[in-house]
Write an enzyme that holds these catalytic residues in place. Structure first.
Site, PDB file in Angstrom:
ATOM      1  N   PHE A   6      20.918  31.023   6.999  1.00  0.00           N
ATOM      2  CA  PHE A   6      22.232  31.619   6.745  1.00  0.00           C
ATOM      3  C   PHE A   6      22.617  31.392   5.290  1.00  0.00           C
ATOM      4  O   PHE A   6      22.696  30.254   4.820  1.00  0.00           O
ATOM      5  CB  PHE A   6      23.297  31.024   7.668  1.00  0.00           C
ATOM      6  CG  PHE A   6      24.640  31.676   7.524  1.00  0.00           C
ATOM      7  CD1 PHE A   6      24.830  33.014   7.870  1.00  0.00           C
ATOM      8  CD2 PHE A   6      25.728  30.978   7.023  1.00  0.00           C
ATOM      9  CE1 PHE A   6      26.070  33.627   7.723  1.00  0.00           C
ATOM     10  CE2 PHE A   6      26.967  31.577   6.879  1.00  0.00           C
ATOM     11  CZ  PHE A   6      27.133  32.908   7.237  1.00  0.00           C
ATOM     12  N   GLU A  85      18.631  21.908  -1.196  1.00  0.00           N
ATOM     13  CA  GLU A  85      19.957  21.735  -0.602  1.00  0.00           C
ATOM     14  C   GLU A  85      20.305  20.285  -0.263  1.00  0.00           C
ATOM     15  O   GLU A  85      21.480  19.945  -0.198  1.00  0.00           O
ATOM     16  CB  GLU A  85      20.089  22.607   0.652  1.00  0.00           C
ATOM     17  CG  GLU A  85      19.869  24.089   0.415  1.00  0.00           C
ATOM     18  CD  GLU A  85      20.905  24.735  -0.494  1.00  0.00           C
ATOM     19  OE1 GLU A  85      22.052  24.257  -0.541  1.00  0.00           O
ATOM     20  OE2 GLU A  85      20.555  25.718  -1.164  1.00  0.00           O
TER      21      GLU A  85
END
Length: 176
Positions: A6, A85
Site C-alpha cells: 500500500f 521503511e
C-alpha cells in the site's frame, strides 16, 4: 504468491521496486498525516523534518495506491522495503486489508506509525508542519520536495487531501 504494497506517500512516486500493477486503493482505520519526525531522509537529528505516516484513527479512510510486486521479486521487494521503511523503527510493518478500486479486498504490506516511538508527533498544527517542512533537509533532499511530489501525485490520481494541498500552498509561500 501475489504481493501487494500500500502506497500513500513517497511510494506513490518512488516505489523503488519492480511494480507489475498499480491500482487505486483505500485503507480503512488509518489517516495519512505528517506525524513522523524524519531524522534520516528529510531531516537530521539536529533539525528533523516531517514525513507522512499512517496514524490509526477509527472512522477514517486513507486513499492511496496498491502496488503489486512483479512476480518472482517478492523476497527482494520485501527486503528492499524493510531496509528503506524500517530504518529507524518508527514504522511498523503490517499486513492490512485494502480495498482495490472496482475490485476485491486484498492483504497488503503496509507501513504504519508506532505511536509510542520517539519520532511520533501526531497532532502538530498545520502551520507548525509547514514551518518544519519548509526548512528541513535530509539525506534525500529538502523536506518540501517530498511534500510537493506526494501532493502532485495524489492530485494526478484524483485523490483529494485538503491538508496536503494547504501545506503545499503554505510551504511554497514560505520558500518563495
Amino acid at each position: 504468491m501475489t504481493m501487494w504494497v500500500f502506497g500513500y506517500g513517497s511510494l506513490l512516486w518512488n516505489p523503488g521496486f519492480d511494480v507489475a500493477e498499480e491500482v487505486p486503493a483505500t485503507l480503512s482505520g488509518y489517516a495519512r498525516s505528517f506525524c513522523m519526525r524524519s531524522i534520516h531522509h528529510r531531516g537530521t537529528d539536529e533539525d528533523p523534518g516531517l514525513v507522512l505516516a499512517l496514524d490509526e484513527h477509527q472512522d477514517t479512510v486513507c486513499n492511496g495506491v496498491a502496488l503489486r510486486a512483479t512476480p518472482g521479486t517478492e523476497d527482494a521487494t520485501l527486503a528492499y522495503l524493510r531496509e528503506r521503511e524500517l530504518i529507524s523503527s518508527a514504522y511498523l510493518e503490517r499486513m492490512l486489508d485494502i480495498a482495490l478500486e472496482g475490485g476485491p479486498t486484498v492483504q497488503a504490506v503496509t507501513y504504519v506509525i508506532d505511536p509510542d516511538h520517539v519520532q511520533y508527533c501526531g497532532g502538530l498544527p498545520l502551520e507548525e508542519q509547514a514551518q518544519i517542512i519548509a526548512r528541513a533537509v535530509g539525506g534525500r533532499g529538502p523536506n518540501y520536495e517530498y511534500l510537493f511530489n506526494t501532493a502532485q501525485h495524489l492530485t494526478a490520481l484524483g485523490v483529494a487531501d485538503p491538508d496536503l494541498d494547504w501545506l503545499s500552498r503554505r510551504v511554497a509561500a514560505i520558500t518563495g
